[in-house]
Motif scaffolding. Sequence first.
Motif, PDB file in Angstrom:
ATOM      1  N   MET A   1      -3.596 -38.343  -4.390  1.00  0.00           N
ATOM      2  CA  MET A   1      -3.571 -38.013  -2.977  1.00  0.00           C
ATOM      3  C   MET A   1      -2.464 -38.794  -2.278  1.00  0.00           C
ATOM      4  N   VAL A   2      -1.644 -38.099  -1.509  1.00  0.00           N
ATOM      5  CA  VAL A   2      -0.554 -38.713  -0.765  1.00  0.00           C
ATOM      6  C   VAL A   2      -1.082 -39.195   0.582  1.00  0.00           C
ATOM      7  N   ILE A   3      -0.708 -40.408   0.941  1.00  0.00           N
ATOM      8  CA  ILE A   3      -1.062 -40.936   2.259  1.00  0.00           C
ATOM      9  C   ILE A   3       0.190 -40.859   3.121  1.00  0.00           C
ATOM     10  N   TYR A   4       0.121 -40.092   4.190  1.00  0.00           N
ATOM     11  CA  TYR A   4       1.277 -39.877   5.048  1.00  0.00           C
ATOM     12  C   TYR A   4       1.391 -40.963   6.102  1.00  0.00           C
ATOM     13  N   HIS A   5       2.611 -41.281   6.401  1.00  0.00           N
ATOM     14  CA  HIS A   5       2.882 -42.233   7.462  1.00  0.00           C
ATOM     15  C   HIS A   5       2.513 -41.580   8.796  1.00  0.00           C
ATOM     16  N   GLU A   6       1.968 -42.334   9.704  1.00  0.00           N
ATOM     17  CA  GLU A   6       1.540 -41.827  11.016  1.00  0.00           C
ATOM     18  C   GLU A   6       2.675 -41.142  11.771  1.00  0.00           C
ATOM     19  N   LYS A   7       3.902 -41.562  11.520  1.00  0.00           N
ATOM     20  CA  LYS A   7       5.052 -40.992  12.221  1.00  0.00           C
ATOM     21  C   LYS A   7       5.224 -39.502  11.934  1.00  0.00           C
ATOM     22  N   PHE A   8       4.808 -39.031  10.751  1.00  0.00           N
ATOM     23  CA  PHE A   8       4.882 -37.597  10.451  1.00  0.00           C
ATOM     24  C   PHE A   8       4.080 -36.794  11.470  1.00  0.00           C
ATOM     25  N   PHE A   9       2.892 -37.272  11.773  1.00  0.00           N
ATOM     26  CA  PHE A   9       2.012 -36.555  12.690  1.00  0.00           C
ATOM     27  C   PHE A   9       2.527 -36.622  14.125  1.00  0.00           C
ATOM     28  N   GLU A  10       3.126 -37.758  14.487  1.00  0.00           N
ATOM     29  CA  GLU A  10       3.733 -37.876  15.813  1.00  0.00           C
ATOM     30  C   GLU A  10       4.890 -36.891  15.958  1.00  0.00           C
ATOM     31  N   ALA A  11       5.751 -36.824  14.944  1.00  0.00           N
ATOM     32  CA  ALA A  11       6.892 -35.913  14.986  1.00  0.00           C
ATOM     33  C   ALA A  11       6.423 -34.458  15.058  1.00  0.00           C
ATOM     34  N   LYS A  12       5.438 -34.114  14.246  1.00  0.00           N
ATOM     35  CA  LYS A  12       4.908 -32.751  14.230  1.00  0.00           C
ATOM     36  C   LYS A  12       4.342 -32.371  15.598  1.00  0.00           C
ATOM     37  N   GLU A  13       3.625 -33.265  16.217  1.00  0.00           N
ATOM     38  CA  GLU A  13       3.036 -33.016  17.533  1.00  0.00           C
ATOM     39  C   GLU A  13       4.114 -32.779  18.590  1.00  0.00           C
ATOM     40  N   ILE A  14       5.157 -33.597  18.576  1.00  0.00           N
ATOM     41  CA  ILE A  14       6.249 -33.451  19.538  1.00  0.00           C
ATOM     42  C   ILE A  14       6.961 -32.111  19.332  1.00  0.00           C
ATOM     43  N   LEU A  15       7.225 -31.770  18.083  1.00  0.00           N
ATOM     44  CA  LEU A  15       7.890 -30.503  17.780  1.00  0.00           C
ATOM     45  C   LEU A  15       7.057 -29.315  18.246  1.00  0.00           C
ATOM     46  N   GLN A  16       5.773 -29.338  17.974  1.00  0.00           N
ATOM     47  CA  GLN A  16       4.903 -28.239  18.378  1.00  0.00           C
ATOM     48  C   GLN A  16       4.795 -28.140  19.900  1.00  0.00           C
ATOM     49  N   GLU A  17       4.746 -29.281  20.557  1.00  0.00           N
ATOM     50  CA  GLU A  17       4.603 -29.290  22.014  1.00  0.00           C
ATOM     51  C   GLU A  17       5.838 -28.743  22.720  1.00  0.00           C
ATOM     52  N   HIS A  18       7.027 -29.104  22.232  1.00  0.00           N
ATOM     53  CA  HIS A  18       8.260 -28.772  22.940  1.00  0.00           C
ATOM     54  C   HIS A  18       9.030 -27.584  22.378  1.00  0.00           C
ATOM     55  N   TYR A  19       8.834 -27.256  21.105  1.00  0.00           N
ATOM     56  CA  TYR A  19       9.710 -26.268  20.461  1.00  0.00           C
ATOM     57  C   TYR A  19       8.962 -25.201  19.674  1.00  0.00           C
ATOM     58  N   SER A  20       7.699 -24.981  19.952  1.00  0.00           N
ATOM     59  CA  SER A  20       6.903 -24.039  19.162  1.00  0.00           C
ATOM     60  C   SER A  20       7.483 -22.622  19.184  1.00  0.00           C
ATOM     61  N   ASP A  21       8.153 -22.241  20.260  1.00  0.00           N
ATOM     62  CA  ASP A  21       8.730 -20.898  20.334  1.00  0.00           C
ATOM     63  C   ASP A  21       9.965 -20.732  19.458  1.00  0.00           C
ATOM     64  N   LYS A  22      10.531 -21.833  18.959  1.00  0.00           N
ATOM     65  CA  LYS A  22      11.720 -21.794  18.111  1.00  0.00           C
ATOM     66  C   LYS A  22      11.384 -22.017  16.632  1.00  0.00           C
ATOM     67  N   ILE A  23      10.129 -22.340  16.348  1.00  0.00           N
ATOM     68  CA  ILE A  23       9.703 -22.711  14.998  1.00  0.00           C
ATOM     69  C   ILE A  23       8.911 -21.571  14.361  1.00  0.00           C
ATOM     70  N   THR A  24       9.246 -21.262  13.109  1.00  0.00           N
ATOM     71  CA  THR A  24       8.480 -20.246  12.377  1.00  0.00           C
ATOM     72  C   THR A  24       7.420 -20.885  11.486  1.00  0.00           C
ATOM     73  N   GLN A  25       7.698 -22.115  11.004  1.00  0.00           N
ATOM     74  CA  GLN A  25       6.746 -22.751  10.092  1.00  0.00           C
ATOM     75  C   GLN A  25       6.978 -24.259  10.043  1.00  0.00           C
ATOM     76  N   ILE A  26       5.866 -25.005   9.954  1.00  0.00           N
ATOM     77  CA  ILE A  26       5.911 -26.449   9.742  1.00  0.00           C
ATOM     78  C   ILE A  26       5.069 -26.740   8.504  1.00  0.00           C
ATOM     79  N   ILE A  27       5.673 -27.434   7.542  1.00  0.00           N
ATOM     80  CA  ILE A  27       4.983 -27.740   6.291  1.00  0.00           C
ATOM     81  C   ILE A  27       5.078 -29.243   6.045  1.00  0.00           C
ATOM     82  N   LEU A  28       3.959 -29.864   5.760  1.00  0.00           N
ATOM     83  CA  LEU A  28       3.941 -31.254   5.338  1.00  0.00           C
ATOM     84  C   LEU A  28       3.828 -31.240   3.823  1.00  0.00           C
ATOM     85  N   GLU A  29       4.950 -31.457   3.131  1.00  0.00           N
ATOM     86  CA  GLU A  29       5.010 -31.348   1.681  1.00  0.00           C
ATOM     87  C   GLU A  29       4.431 -32.592   1.019  1.00  0.00           C
TER      88      GLU A  29
END
Length: 112
Positions: A1-29
């Motif tokens: 199991m991979v443990i993700y750094h908290e910053k991944f979730f912060e970045a994802k939240e900011i992207l979704q909040e401000h740019y969701s209309d420009k994004i087709t997909q977000i994947i945490l690999e």
Amino acid sequence: MVIYHEKFFEAKEILQEHYSDKITQIILEDERPVLKIEFNLGNILYIRYNDFDEYSYQLLFSQQEYDRIRFDNYDKIWDVSSQPNHFHPRGKKDAIESPMNGNPDHDILILF
């Protein structure tokens, strides 16, 4: 199991909040780990953070060599005033000064 750094979730939240209309997909690999963001225009943004306070933001425009921009602090070989933070401009291998610091609250909005 991979443990993700908290910053991944912060970045994802900011992207979704401000740019969701420009994004087709977000994947945490799981394999790397990396946050992969695919945009409507076909560009792909890769975001990486680790526990050593290292980060990178790489936006690919195409599969051609250096057809990307990249902000990171993984290597300290670049003679820039913002060292170790540096920016690789589109079409160039060399690096220049960077405004980034690895903090998603600061960096993500600058990317756009």
